[in-house]
Motif scaffolding. Structure first.
Motif, short mmCIF file in Angstrom:
data_model
loop_
_atom_site.label_atom_id
_atom_site.label_comp_id
_atom_site.label_asym_id
_atom_site.label_seq_id
_atom_site.Cartn_x
_atom_site.Cartn_y
_atom_site.Cartn_z
N CYS A 6 9.40 -16.69 8.82
CA CYS A 6 8.78 -16.85 10.42
C CYS A 6 10.04 -16.35 11.23
O CYS A 6 11.14 -16.89 11.09
N THR A 7 9.75 -15.50 12.13
CA THR A 7 10.74 -14.81 13.21
C THR A 7 9.97 -15.22 14.63
O THR A 7 8.83 -15.66 14.71
N PRO A 8 10.84 -15.14 15.58
CA PRO A 8 10.19 -15.35 16.97
C PRO A 8 9.10 -13.98 17.35
O PRO A 8 8.20 -14.48 18.11
N ASN A 9 9.10 -13.26 16.71
CA ASN A 9 7.91 -12.14 16.61
C ASN A 9 6.92 -12.24 15.40
O ASN A 9 6.22 -11.12 15.36
N ASP A 10 6.78 -13.39 14.89
CA ASP A 10 5.55 -13.63 13.76
C ASP A 10 6.26 -13.56 12.37
O ASP A 10 7.55 -13.55 12.31
N TRP A 11 5.52 -13.42 11.29
CA TRP A 11 5.90 -13.29 10.02
C TRP A 11 6.56 -11.94 9.63
O TRP A 11 5.71 -10.77 10.08
N ILE A 12 7.83 -11.83 8.86
CA ILE A 12 8.08 -10.28 8.36
C ILE A 12 8.55 -10.91 6.86
O ILE A 12 9.03 -11.77 6.59
N TYR A 13 8.41 -9.74 6.22
CA TYR A 13 8.88 -9.78 5.10
C TYR A 13 10.21 -9.29 4.64
O TYR A 13 10.90 -8.40 5.30
N HIS A 14 11.02 -10.16 4.15
CA HIS A 14 12.49 -9.88 3.72
C HIS A 14 12.57 -9.91 2.00
O HIS A 14 12.05 -10.82 1.31
N GLY A 15 13.14 -8.86 1.46
CA GLY A 15 13.63 -8.96 0.06
C GLY A 15 14.40 -10.12 -0.22
O GLY A 15 15.55 -10.42 0.46
N GLN A 16 14.30 -10.74 -1.18
CA GLN A 16 15.08 -11.94 -1.65
C GLN A 16 15.41 -11.85 -3.20
O GLN A 16 14.56 -11.50 -3.88
N GLY A 17 16.51 -12.67 -3.51
CA GLY A 17 16.83 -12.69 -4.99
C GLY A 17 17.34 -11.42 -5.59
O GLY A 17 17.55 -10.25 -4.73
N LYS A 18 17.44 -11.51 -6.76
CA LYS A 18 17.73 -10.43 -7.68
C LYS A 18 16.73 -9.05 -7.90
O LYS A 18 15.44 -9.64 -7.76
N ALA A 19 16.87 -7.93 -7.71
CA ALA A 19 16.23 -6.91 -7.84
C ALA A 19 15.46 -6.96 -9.12
O ALA A 19 16.21 -7.12 -10.12
N LYS A 20 14.30 -6.51 -9.30
CA LYS A 20 13.63 -6.40 -10.54
C LYS A 20 13.55 -5.18 -10.81
O LYS A 20 13.16 -4.21 -9.88
N TYR A 21 13.24 -4.37 -12.00
CA TYR A 21 13.07 -2.82 -12.50
C TYR A 21 11.48 -2.78 -12.70
O TYR A 21 11.02 -3.60 -13.77
N TYR A 22 10.92 -1.95 -12.09
CA TYR A 22 9.62 -1.48 -12.47
C TYR A 22 9.56 -0.05 -12.81
O TYR A 22 10.35 0.86 -12.16
N LEU A 23 8.67 0.26 -13.63
CA LEU A 23 8.28 1.73 -14.08
C LEU A 23 6.75 1.97 -13.12
O LEU A 23 6.01 0.95 -12.93
N PHE A 24 6.77 3.09 -13.03
CA PHE A 24 5.42 3.79 -12.32
C PHE A 24 4.56 4.06 -13.69
O PHE A 24 4.92 4.68 -14.38
N ALA A 25 3.12 3.79 -13.29
CA ALA A 25 2.17 4.07 -14.47
C ALA A 25 2.09 5.62 -14.14
O ALA A 25 2.46 6.22 -13.07
N GLY A 26 1.17 6.28 -15.12
CA GLY A 26 1.18 7.61 -15.14
C GLY A 26 0.13 8.04 -14.06
O GLY A 26 0.43 9.06 -13.43
N ASP A 27 -0.80 7.19 -13.52
CA ASP A 27 -1.89 7.67 -12.41
C ASP A 27 -1.40 6.61 -11.20
O ASP A 27 -2.04 5.62 -11.43
N VAL A 28 -0.51 6.92 -10.00
CA VAL A 28 -0.29 6.22 -9.23
C VAL A 28 -1.06 6.63 -7.95
O VAL A 28 -0.83 7.63 -7.46
N LYS A 29 -1.60 5.61 -7.23
CA LYS A 29 -2.06 5.55 -5.69
C LYS A 29 -0.81 5.42 -4.91
O LYS A 29 -0.42 4.10 -4.93
N ALA A 30 -0.51 6.35 -4.14
CA ALA A 30 0.59 6.17 -3.35
C ALA A 30 0.35 6.42 -1.64
O ALA A 30 -0.41 7.44 -1.77
N GLU A 31 0.57 5.63 -0.89
CA GLU A 31 0.24 5.85 0.42
C GLU A 31 1.56 5.43 1.39
O GLU A 31 2.27 4.70 1.08
N LEU A 32 1.69 6.27 2.45
CA LEU A 32 2.70 6.19 3.56
C LEU A 32 2.10 5.84 4.78
O LEU A 32 1.05 6.47 5.10
N ALA A 33 2.73 5.15 5.50
CA ALA A 33 2.34 4.49 6.72
C ALA A 33 2.36 5.62 7.94
O ALA A 33 3.38 6.29 7.83
N THR A 34 1.50 5.67 8.84
CA THR A 34 1.57 6.56 10.00
C THR A 34 1.30 5.91 11.10
O THR A 34 1.14 6.62 12.22
#
Length: 168
Positions: free
Chosen positions: A83-111
């Motif tokens: 919670c911030t003065p401007n509403d809820w925002i997401y922050h990365g926390q803790g130790k990084a985890k390692y992920y692999l990408f599946a063979g067929d990935v749906k990817a989207e970029l914000a516009t």
């Protein structure tokens, strides 16, 4: 800009509004009235001005890349709503985890607010890396909007969808 470099909002812009006619799940929290003495704006439990923390659709998680993604993998921290003065925002926390990408990935970029564009996953990797290391390389209609991504995992624990979350 560093303070906003790893955040996203769950306010009026619904990050799950993909304009594809599918089901949506709102991450917009309810608001409570504020008082001049209410100074709990950094309370992650939701007792500040933000109301109830956002709930993600089943199977979704927010992450913040710890390093630029490389072909086929992502090292990222779980991103939690704060919670911030401007509403809820997401922050990365803790130790990084390692992920692999599946063979067929749906990817989207914000516009923009509530808008995304489907792209090849390699373009998303390049975009995420540029946002972390060379923001001037990012061209419209894309922008570096918080470095937070909504991912889903397949039954093998690999990323099968990844969507950049827009933040002004």
């Amino acid at each position: 800009m560093a303070a906003l470099g790893a955040v996203t909002s769950c306010g009026p812009e619904d990050p799950y509004d993909d304009n594809a006619g599918g089901s949506k799940a709102s991450a917009q929290p309810s608001k409570k009235p504020t008082t001049p003495s209410d100074d709990s704006s950094d309370d992650a439990a939701g007792s500040g001005d933000c109301g109830t923390p956002p709930k993600l659709p089943a199977g979704h998680k927010m992450v913040e890349p710890a390093v630029p993604p490389s072909k086929g993998s992502l090292s990222a921290k779980d991103a939690k709503p704060v919670c911030t003065p401007n509403d809820w925002i997401y922050h990365g926390q803790g130790k990084a985890k390692y992920y692999l990408f599946a063979g067929d990935v749906k990817a989207e970029l914000a516009t923009g607010a509530g808008k995304t564009k489907s792209v090849p996953v390699g373009q998303l990797w390049m975009h995420a890396g540029d946002c972390m290391t060379n923001q001037s390389a990012v061209k419209a209609p894309y922008s570096c909007s918080g470095n937070i991504y909504d991912i889903t995992l397949d039954s093998e624990g690999e990323i099968n969808s990844i969507k950049e979350i827009w933040h002004p």
